[in-house]
Design a protein around this motif. Structure first.
Motif, PDB file in Angstrom:
ATOM      1  N   PRO A 570       0.812  -1.215   0.000  1.00 60.71           N
ATOM      2  CA  PRO A 570       0.000   0.000   0.000  1.00 60.71           C
ATOM      3  C   PRO A 570       0.845   1.264   0.000  1.00 60.71           C
ATOM      4  O   PRO A 570       1.843   1.369   0.717  1.00 60.71           O
ATOM      5  N   GLY A 571       0.445   2.202  -0.835  1.00 61.06           N
ATOM      6  CA  GLY A 571       1.194   3.436  -1.001  1.00 61.06           C
ATOM      7  C   GLY A 571       2.020   3.453  -2.262  1.00 61.06           C
ATOM      8  O   GLY A 571       2.449   4.511  -2.725  1.00 61.06           O
ATOM      9  N   GLY A 572       2.277   2.260  -2.846  1.00 57.49           N
ATOM     10  CA  GLY A 572       2.973   2.188  -4.120  1.00 57.49           C
ATOM     11  C   GLY A 572       4.408   1.741  -4.065  1.00 57.49           C
ATOM     12  O   GLY A 572       5.024   1.505  -5.107  1.00 57.49           O
ATOM     13  N   ASN A 573       5.008   1.634  -2.859  1.00 57.90           N
ATOM     14  CA  ASN A 573       6.349   1.078  -2.775  1.00 57.90           C
ATOM     15  C   ASN A 573       6.307  -0.407  -3.086  1.00 57.90           C
ATOM     16  O   ASN A 573       5.242  -1.036  -3.116  1.00 57.90           O
ATOM     17  N   ARG A 574       7.494  -0.989  -3.285  1.00 51.11           N
ATOM     18  CA  ARG A 574       7.578  -2.410  -3.594  1.00 51.11           C
ATOM     19  C   ARG A 574       8.484  -3.102  -2.582  1.00 51.11           C
ATOM     20  O   ARG A 574       9.475  -2.539  -2.124  1.00 51.11           O
ATOM     21  N   LEU A 575       8.111  -4.337  -2.227  1.00 50.25           N
ATOM     22  CA  LEU A 575       8.893  -5.165  -1.311  1.00 50.25           C
ATOM     23  C   LEU A 575       8.966  -6.585  -1.856  1.00 50.25           C
ATOM     24  O   LEU A 575       8.064  -7.032  -2.572  1.00 50.25           O
ATOM     25  N   LYS A 576      10.039  -7.280  -1.481  1.00 51.23           N
ATOM     26  CA  LYS A 576      10.152  -8.693  -1.800  1.00 51.23           C
ATOM     27  C   LYS A 576       9.687  -9.498  -0.588  1.00 51.23           C
ATOM     28  O   LYS A 576      10.214  -9.335   0.511  1.00 51.23           O
ATOM     29  N   LEU A 577       8.694 -10.347  -0.800  1.00 54.99           N
ATOM     30  CA  LEU A 577       8.165 -11.186   0.266  1.00 54.99           C
ATOM     31  C   LEU A 577       8.162 -12.636  -0.177  1.00 54.99           C
ATOM     32  O   LEU A 577       8.171 -12.934  -1.381  1.00 54.99           O
ATOM     33  N   SER A 578       8.120 -13.529   0.796  1.00 61.29           N
ATOM     34  CA  SER A 578       8.132 -14.958   0.511  1.00 61.29           C
ATOM     35  C   SER A 578       6.914 -15.629   1.116  1.00 61.29           C
ATOM     36  O   SER A 578       6.355 -15.169   2.101  1.00 61.29           O
ATOM     37  N   GLY A 579       6.518 -16.752   0.520  1.00 55.95           N
ATOM     38  CA  GLY A 579       5.398 -17.524   1.027  1.00 55.95           C
ATOM     39  C   GLY A 579       4.611 -18.129  -0.113  1.00 55.95           C
ATOM     40  O   GLY A 579       4.713 -17.692  -1.268  1.00 55.95           O
ATOM     41  N   THR A 580       3.816 -19.136   0.210  1.00 54.01           N
ATOM     42  CA  THR A 580       2.932 -19.675  -0.822  1.00 54.01           C
ATOM     43  C   THR A 580       1.887 -18.634  -1.222  1.00 54.01           C
ATOM     44  O   THR A 580       1.282 -18.750  -2.294  1.00 54.01           O
ATOM     45  N   SER A 581       1.692 -17.615  -0.382  1.00 58.47           N
ATOM     46  CA  SER A 581       0.832 -16.485  -0.766  1.00 58.47           C
ATOM     47  C   SER A 581       1.327 -15.810  -2.025  1.00 58.47           C
ATOM     48  O   SER A 581       0.546 -15.244  -2.785  1.00 58.47           O
ATOM     49  N   MET A 582       2.648 -15.798  -2.226  1.00 58.23           N
ATOM     50  CA  MET A 582       3.239 -15.139  -3.380  1.00 58.23           C
ATOM     51  C   MET A 582       3.280 -16.070  -4.592  1.00 58.23           C
ATOM     52  O   MET A 582       3.358 -15.618  -5.733  1.00 58.23           O
ATOM     53  N   ALA A 583       3.224 -17.385  -4.350  1.00 55.77           N
ATOM     54  CA  ALA A 583       3.213 -18.350  -5.451  1.00 55.77           C
ATOM     55  C   ALA A 583       1.829 -18.458  -6.087  1.00 55.77           C
ATOM     56  O   ALA A 583       1.684 -18.456  -7.316  1.00 55.77           O
TER      57      ALA A 583
END
Length: 639
Positions: A570-583
């Motif tokens: 939220p807000g438009g920045n970007r982050l790298k995250l891990s998890g089956t949520s991302m798959a």
């Protein structure tokens, strides 16, 4: 239904893979021969396991004071006796459950200083581990400490450091890299205050509510804590030095197999808009409004507080929203004003934690190290709950960014649910279960009415999580009565959820497998254990296509990248995250593109294109499918 999102934000990463008894999955035991018929009662579901309770006479944190060691030893002896009895009495069909029992027995052996027994148990666990990285890194520190004591070495710290360095040096670095980086991150943030503060806020309230009589699930964690306090924390500096040296000498950027498989649709392509739903914790719609990737309800006028189209939802211009108690709301993103800290401060903390887990030496990682090293025991609860709340807040937007990437024809319909963020969950009730079930059903009906073709669900829950929440509030009566009540609450939501999915055959439901490294069918996880022709369960691999240490097993049909995936918050920045949520949303992304190119595709067609287009990869114990968007598109074009 008790829901958890399946993104990976390890707020308290206590010894992933380096602990005395880290918990990973196990392969099947060797089948019985004709002469070895097993006549023991069969445990086919986690709910079939017997319940054990224990009396804890002290405050939880007092168990770890030196003068109370005998009390802890007596408690551990009871746990050991119950585990050994269950293993002897029952034929437990789920291998991870058996492995978890051995993990706790290892903790007890370490606590009782039965060093050779610990090593024997560790050998058994390693022999049963299917994930190579987990097997190689399992129990390394516990093994070093056991050998140091058996050999009665004069300088235990020096021995442990040398042992770790030699063992890790013999491992294939690319296989164990992710686990080593996570271990390093743990060694940098772990402290006695963090451990005891977590127990004080997560265990003591359960003891208080139940007058000291608590379940195996609670006590098994307590008997494993002395390893962290007695052996790991005193030498975190040594562990960190060893890992830092090895990572610096060996680290290389992993090969990215996914970039070459990607497909991007051009805005001028012959394609049709396709409505996809992100059923999650809410979405910052501003991010997706400029490229016009939002679904729009033309019958609704924004922000006038009126249900213009008389569909039961007010101001549902881009979707719908539910509160924690399944009440209708209008905000498609959880209000940031509810945060106990500034939003940007929490975002930087999340980035710092993810950087630590990936051995990235950033300014944010340094800030997290400093803050967590200064946390007092009574500050831990607020710290963890704040980050958990922010993690919920960013989750849906991150998922939506993945789902909509490179698809100008995607029209994202937002279906916001609200996840709990407190260490002690709310009390489950029959009444709330009916409300939650009605919200699940109404959400799916909303998808059907508004032409949704595919839905992502990066969340889930389990029967045992309900039972544990009941225990946290001393609700439900005896352990057996509590088990029955939990089953009743679970069945209300489960039955409604299953029925709604079955009655929406025109929609493909895509769900993350989960991050518990468990068999989702045995544990009765929903919806990842569901088996219907219009649902797909997605597991996580890394950028090279190697299975992640956390991805759940069982009913997993296809795998996608779920490690350090870049997307919006939220807000438009970007982050790298891990998890089956991302798959999982990467499969939704592919489904959305296939549907844009051919709107006539039914869920069965989508499943076939996704699964037949996937590449097969042979692991040590089984074969998995890695999604391949480019190949799926070729199959579509050749049809």
């Amino acid at each position: 239904m008790s829901l958890t999102k399946f993104g990976s934000l390890a707020l308290v990463a206590v010894m992933i893979g380096i602990s005395a008894c880290s918990q990973e999955s196990t392969p099947p035991e060797a089948p019985a021969t004709a002469k070895e018929v097993d006549n023991r009662p069969v445990i086919a579901k986690k709910d079939d396991l017997p319940r054990h309770t224990y009396r804890v006479s002290l405050k939880a944190v007092e168990l770890f004071e030196p003068q109370n060691r005998q009390v802890l030893l007596d408690l551990a002896a009871q746990v050991r006796a119950d585990i050994e009895s269950d293993l002897e009495t029952y034929n437990i069909t789920d291998d991870q459950t058996v492995r978890d029992f051995y993990a706790v027995l290892g903790s007890v052996a370490m606590l009782e200083q039965r060093w050779q027994d610990y090593l024997d148990i560790l050998d058994q666990r390693r022999a049963l581990e299917t994930k190579e990285a987990n097997r190689l890194t399992m129990g390394l520190l516990g093994e070093a400490i056991a050998y140091a004591n058996i050999q009665d070495v004069p300088d235990v710290n020096a021995f442990v450091g040398d042992f770790l360095a030699r063992r890790i040096a013999d491992m294939p670095y690319q296989v164990v890299q992710d686990n080593l980086e996570s271990m390093k991150g743990s060694s940098e943030i772990l402290s006695e205050a963090l451990v005891l503060g977590s127990i004080e806020s997560g265990v003591q309230p359960i003891l208080d509510a139940n007058n000291g009589e608590v379940s195996y699930d609670v006590v098994s964690g307590l008997v494993g804590t002395p390893f962290t306090l007695d052996y790991f924390i005193p030498i975190t500096g040594i562990v960190n030095d060893v890992l830092s040296t090895i990572i610096a000498a060996n680290r290389v950027e992993k090969q990215d197999i996914w970039e070459a498989r990607k497909i991007a649709l051009d805005g001028s392509a012959e394609a049709d808009p396709v409505t996809i739903a992100v059923w999650d914790s809410g979405v910052d719609t501003n991010i997706f409004s400029m490229p016009s990737q939002l679904w729009r309800n033309e019958g609704e006028i924004a922000d006038n507080g009126i249900d213009d189209d008389k569909n039961g939802f007010v101001d549902d211009v881009h979707g719908i929203a539910w509160s924690l108690h399944s009440e209708k709301e209008t905000e498609l993103l959880f209000p940031a004003g509810e945060f106990p800290r500034e939003e940007m401060e929490l975002q930087l903390l999340v980035k710092g934690i993810t950087d630590l887990q990936s051995a990235v030496d950033s300014a944010e990682a340094s800030a997290v190290r400093q803050e967590m090293s200064q946390l007092s025991q009574d500050e831990v609860k607020e710290f963890i709950e704040s980050l958990s709340m922010y993690s919920n807040y960013l989750h849906g937007t991150h998922v939506a960014g993945i789902a909509a990437e490179d698809n100008p024809f995607a029209r994202v319909l937002v279906a916001r649910m609200t996840f709990g963020h407190t260490i002690i969950p709310e009390l489950p009730t029959i009444e709330q279960a009916h409300a939650d079930a009605a919200a699940l059903t109404e959400s799916i009906n909303y998808f059907k009415t508004n032409g949704v073709r595919a839905v992502n669900m990066s969340w889930g829950g389990s029967l045992r999580s309900i039972e544990n929440a009941l225990e946290a509030h001393n609700a439900g009566g005896t352990p057996e009565e509590r088990r029955a009540l939990a089953r009743g609450i679970y069945d209300i939501g489960d039955s409604a959820f299953r029925k709604a999915i079955e009655e929406a055959p025109e929609i493909l439901f895509i769900t993350s497998a989960g991050n518990s490294d468990n068999d989702v069918t045995f544990d009765e996880f929903y919806p990842s254990s569901y088996d219907y022709p219009n649902i797909l369960s997605v597991g996580a691999v890394d950028s090279e296509g190697n299975e992640t240490s956390f991805t759940s097993l069982g009913k997993v049909e296809v795998y996608a990248n779920g490690f350090e995936v870049d997307s919006y918050v939220p807000g438009g920045n970007r982050l790298k995250l891990s998890g089956t949520s991302m798959a999982s949303p990467q499969v939704l992304n592919l489904a959305g593109k296939l549907l844009a190119l051919n709107p006539k595709l039914a869920p069965g067609d989508l499943r076939r294109l996704i699964l037949e287009g996937a590449d097969t990869k042979q692991l040590e114990s089984r074969e998995i499918r890695l999604m391949n968007p480019k190949r799926s598109l070729e199959l579509l074009e050749g049809a």
